[in-house]
Design a protein around this motif. Structure first.
Motif, mmCIF file in Angstrom:
data_model
loop_
_atom_site.group_PDB
_atom_site.id
_atom_site.type_symbol
_atom_site.label_atom_id
_atom_site.label_comp_id
_atom_site.label_asym_id
_atom_site.label_seq_id
_atom_site.Cartn_x
_atom_site.Cartn_y
_atom_site.Cartn_z
ATOM 1 N N VAL A 118 52.420 55.633 6.694
ATOM 2 C CA VAL A 118 52.429 56.749 5.748
ATOM 3 C C VAL A 118 52.082 58.030 6.499
ATOM 4 C CG1 VAL A 118 51.316 57.764 3.731
ATOM 5 C CG2 VAL A 118 51.821 55.315 3.775
ATOM 6 N N ALA A 119 52.953 59.022 6.421
ATOM 7 C CA ALA A 119 52.716 60.305 7.076
ATOM 8 C C ALA A 119 53.545 61.373 6.374
ATOM 9 C CB ALA A 119 53.071 60.238 8.562
ATOM 10 N N VAL A 120 53.194 62.616 6.617
ATOM 11 C CA VAL A 120 53.940 63.742 6.041
ATOM 12 C C VAL A 120 54.807 64.357 7.131
ATOM 13 C CG1 VAL A 120 53.786 65.876 4.726
ATOM 14 C CG2 VAL A 120 51.926 64.203 4.581
ATOM 15 N N ASP A 121 56.061 64.638 6.809
ATOM 16 C CA ASP A 121 56.981 65.257 7.751
ATOM 17 C C ASP A 121 56.782 66.776 7.719
ATOM 18 O OD1 ASP A 121 59.037 66.187 9.298
ATOM 19 O OD2 ASP A 121 60.644 65.244 8.138
ATOM 20 N N PRO A 122 56.264 67.366 8.786
ATOM 21 C CA PRO A 122 56.016 68.818 8.761
ATOM 22 C C PRO A 122 57.293 69.639 8.623
ATOM 23 C CG PRO A 122 55.752 67.948 10.984
ATOM 24 C CD PRO A 122 55.887 66.765 10.077
ATOM 25 N N ALA A 123 58.431 69.081 8.995
ATOM 26 C CA ALA A 123 59.697 69.824 8.930
ATOM 27 C C ALA A 123 60.067 70.218 7.510
ATOM 28 C CB ALA A 123 60.819 69.002 9.554
ATOM 29 N N THR A 141 47.610 64.596 8.109
ATOM 30 C CA THR A 141 49.006 64.208 7.889
ATOM 31 C C THR A 141 49.236 62.710 7.929
ATOM 32 O OG1 THR A 141 49.497 64.391 10.254
ATOM 33 C CG2 THR A 141 49.775 66.367 8.907
ATOM 34 N N CYS A 142 48.320 61.970 8.561
ATOM 35 C CA CYS A 142 48.472 60.521 8.698
ATOM 36 C C CYS A 142 47.129 59.855 8.442
ATOM 37 C CB CYS A 142 48.995 60.176 10.101
ATOM 38 S SG CYS A 142 49.187 58.403 10.397
ATOM 39 N N PRO A 143 46.802 59.548 7.185
ATOM 40 C CA PRO A 143 45.495 58.948 6.877
ATOM 41 C C PRO A 143 45.239 57.636 7.612
ATOM 42 C CG PRO A 143 46.550 59.750 4.878
ATOM 43 C CD PRO A 143 47.579 59.838 5.963
ATOM 44 N N TYR A 144 46.291 56.929 7.968
ATOM 45 C CA TYR A 144 46.123 55.650 8.662
ATOM 46 C C TYR A 144 45.302 55.815 9.940
ATOM 47 C CZ TYR A 144 47.246 51.463 11.356
ATOM 48 O OH TYR A 144 47.161 50.325 12.108
ATOM 49 N N GLU A 145 45.543 56.888 10.679
ATOM 50 C CA GLU A 145 44.775 57.124 11.905
ATOM 51 C C GLU A 145 43.292 57.288 11.599
ATOM 52 O OE1 GLU A 145 46.084 60.314 14.355
ATOM 53 O OE2 GLU A 145 48.089 59.490 14.661
ATOM 54 N N LEU A 146 42.996 57.978 10.526
ATOM 55 C CA LEU A 146 41.602 58.170 10.125
ATOM 56 C C LEU A 146 40.977 56.849 9.694
ATOM 57 C CD1 LEU A 146 39.281 60.192 9.510
ATOM 58 C CD2 LEU A 146 40.212 60.336 7.189
ATOM 59 N N PHE A 147 41.687 56.104 8.840
ATOM 60 C CA PHE A 147 41.150 54.830 8.357
ATOM 61 C C PHE A 147 40.942 53.855 9.515
ATOM 62 C CE2 PHE A 147 43.641 55.750 4.206
ATOM 63 C CZ PHE A 147 42.661 56.638 3.807
ATOM 64 N N SER A 148 41.856 53.856 10.478
ATOM 65 C CA SER A 148 41.716 52.981 11.641
ATOM 66 C C SER A 148 40.514 53.377 12.481
ATOM 67 C CB SER A 148 42.990 53.032 12.492
ATOM 68 O OG SER A 148 44.109 52.558 11.765
ATOM 69 N N GLY A 149 40.296 54.679 12.624
ATOM 70 C CA GLY A 149 39.136 55.151 13.366
ATOM 71 C C GLY A 149 37.836 54.750 12.701
ATOM 72 N N VAL A 150 37.788 54.842 11.376
ATOM 73 C CA VAL A 150 36.588 54.425 10.640
ATOM 74 C C VAL A 150 36.350 52.925 10.820
ATOM 75 C CG1 VAL A 150 35.571 54.183 8.350
ATOM 76 C CG2 VAL A 150 36.754 56.299 8.968
ATOM 77 N N ALA A 151 37.426 52.134 10.776
ATOM 78 C CA ALA A 151 37.301 50.683 10.960
ATOM 79 C C ALA A 151 36.733 50.363 12.337
ATOM 80 C CB ALA A 151 38.662 50.021 10.767
ATOM 81 N N LYS A 152 37.211 51.074 13.361
ATOM 82 C CA LYS A 152 36.701 50.864 14.718
ATOM 83 C C LYS A 152 35.232 51.243 14.799
ATOM 84 C CE LYS A 152 37.488 52.143 19.559
ATOM 85 N NZ LYS A 152 36.073 52.396 19.842
ATOM 86 N N GLN A 153 34.882 52.343 14.180
ATOM 87 C CA GLN A 153 33.486 52.780 14.184
ATOM 88 C C GLN A 153 32.583 51.724 13.562
ATOM 89 O OE1 GLN A 153 32.717 56.628 12.357
ATOM 90 N NE2 GLN A 153 30.756 55.875 11.597
ATOM 91 N N MET A 154 32.979 51.199 12.414
ATOM 92 C CA MET A 154 32.151 50.203 11.737
ATOM 93 C C MET A 154 32.055 48.919 12.552
ATOM 94 S SD MET A 154 32.955 50.713 7.678
ATOM 95 C CE MET A 154 31.517 49.720 7.240
ATOM 96 N N LYS A 155 33.139 48.553 13.211
ATOM 97 C CA LYS A 155 33.140 47.347 14.031
ATOM 98 C C LYS A 155 32.228 47.494 15.236
ATOM 99 C CE LYS A 155 36.240 44.272 16.618
ATOM 100 N NZ LYS A 155 37.652 44.034 17.045
ATOM 101 N N ASP A 156 32.209 48.676 15.830
ATOM 102 C CA ASP A 156 31.442 48.904 17.052
ATOM 103 C C ASP A 156 29.982 49.248 16.792
ATOM 104 O OD1 ASP A 156 33.791 48.434 18.343
ATOM 105 O OD2 ASP A 156 34.132 50.510 18.970
ATOM 106 N N THR A 157 29.637 49.536 15.541
ATOM 107 C CA THR A 157 28.251 49.850 15.200
ATOM 108 C C THR A 157 27.544 48.570 14.792
ATOM 109 O OG1 THR A 157 28.912 52.057 14.453
ATOM 110 C CG2 THR A 157 26.750 51.259 13.752
ATOM 111 N N THR A 158 26.548 48.179 15.560
ATOM 112 C CA THR A 158 25.926 46.870 15.335
ATOM 113 C C THR A 158 25.152 46.803 14.023
ATOM 114 O OG1 THR A 158 24.045 47.597 16.673
ATOM 115 C CG2 THR A 158 25.779 46.349 17.794
#
Length: 383
Positions: free
Chosen positions: A309-314, A260-277
């Motif tokens: 950007v997110a989808v409103d479940p309502a 529902t919120c791709p931003y959370e996923l993209f942010s998680g991927v960015a953190k992963q890439m930053k933390d992986t040496t």
């Protein structure tokens, strides 16, 4: 696994490769086998010629196997063994499709991709499958697809939408063929940023209900489809949620997982890439392709574009099936479970698939048939 502590993970166990990206897509190649992709023997033959994490060896090994299978198809075609030729040709398609997975955008990527398209269309003809190519005008370009009519004109149509790493042709092997064999009409299509649609300057977009609506317009006008059930996979899970909220012509929607919120996923991927040496070559190449599909230079730009950007479940009243493989990372799990709990649809289901099903990997890549069986059973109950 190198990324198992990150909430964006798509696998939590190792199957063949230490590199998690290669392992995921090797598992996907294995999963296509029952629908006409490589056999286990062929897939492991290819894997033995790949250096773990080395993108070029992956592309070379799969392309070489594609050449071998295409040559075999030609021999069988010359002997009049048309079905065998089509079966080998579909396997060759699967090889070329896998080959481009870790190739950077450019001439080789496009060459492999277009070869796979030609093999796919040729295989459909040799196998006697009615695969009607169609194009959807959108945003100054066209969205390509294939439509497979059902023997019963009144049968529902399953519209399969892939995610960030897919093309519509590979959705035939992952899901489409199973629904066709179960009596449904099937539509497969590339939305902006999928396949090679980004070549036209059409990238992933937040208001994805607009291109989906354009696809439905064409399916209705050209093929006279009635009930449409949309299945979205991976990033396509966001597309499915968005369509469920804003496209009233859908009779049912399924997402694996619900995003529902791709931003959370993209942010998680960015953190992963930053933390992986050290990033493997395969990971870096895959990242390049995804940025091309997104129309972004890097993850920071992508994040800014999708923030908020997110989808409103309502907004969701349509029957909705949320599917969750239990190897998915915490972001996938959280969003899927919260979505299911929040949507007011009177006909909603949450399906969790654990290890004993063999379908607990990302988007059921480890057992695509189980996903099709679950979706088919659910559709027959609610439609």
């Amino acid at each position: 696994m190198a990324n198992e502590d990150y909430s964006t993970q798509r696998l939590s166990q190792r199957y063949r490769f230490s590199d998690p990206n290669m392992d995921l897509f090797f598992l996907g190649a294995l999963g296509w086998g029952p629908a006409g992709g490589l056999s286990a023997g062929e897939a492991f033959y290819v894997a033995a010629r790949i250096k773990d994490g080395d993108a070029d060896s992956w592309a070379d090994a799969f392309e070489r196997q594609g050449e071998i299978l295409h040559a075999q198809a030609e021999k069988w075609q010359q002997r009049g063994l048309v079905r065998a030729a089509g079966e080998a040709r579909l396997k060759a398609f699967a090889c070329y499709r896998s080959a481009w997975q870790f190739v950077a955008p450019g001439e080789r990527f496009l060459g492999l991709f277009r070869n796979s398209q030609g093999l796919f269309d040729q295989a459909m003809g040799e196998l006697g499958l009615t695969a009607i190519g169609f194009s959807v005008p959108y945003g100054g370009g066209v969205l390509p697809g294939h439509y497979y009519p059902a023997s019963d004109p009144a049968a529902p149509t399953v519209l399969v939408i892939g995610g960030a790493d897919t093309c519509h042709e590979d959705r035939f092997l992952s899901q489409g063929r199973y629904y066709l064999e179960r009596g449904y009409a099937v539509a497969l299509v590339d939305l902006p940023g999928q396949g090679i649609v980004q070549e036209q300057g059409l990238y992933w977009e937040a208001a994805v209900e607009q291109p989906i609506g354009a696809v439905i317009d064409v399916l209705t006008a050209r093929f006279g489809v009635g009930k449409i059930a949309l299945l979205g996979m991976s990033l396509g899970g966001y597309f499915a949620c968005r369509a469920a909220a804003y496209e009233p012509r859908l009779a049912a929607v399924m997402a694996t997982p619900a995003l529902t919120c791709p931003y959370e996923l993209f942010s998680g991927v960015a953190k992963q890439m930053k933390d992986t040496t050290v990033q493997s070559e395969a990971a870096l190449r895959n990242h390049q392709v995804l940025m091309w599909k997104a129309g972004a230079t890097d993850l920071e730009e992508l994040g800014k574009r999708w923030e908020g950007v997110a989808v409103d479940p309502a907004l969701v009243q349509v029957p909705f099936l949320s599917v969750l493989g239990m190897q998915e990372g915490s972001i996938w799990k959280k969003q899927t479970e919260e979505w299911h709990a929040a949507i007011p649809s009177a006909k909603k289901s949450l399906l969790k698939l654990d290890a004993e099903t063999g379908a607990d990997a990302h988007c059921q890549g480890s057992n695509p048939l189980r996903l099709a069986q679950e979706v088919d059973g659910w559709l027959r109950e609610i439609l």
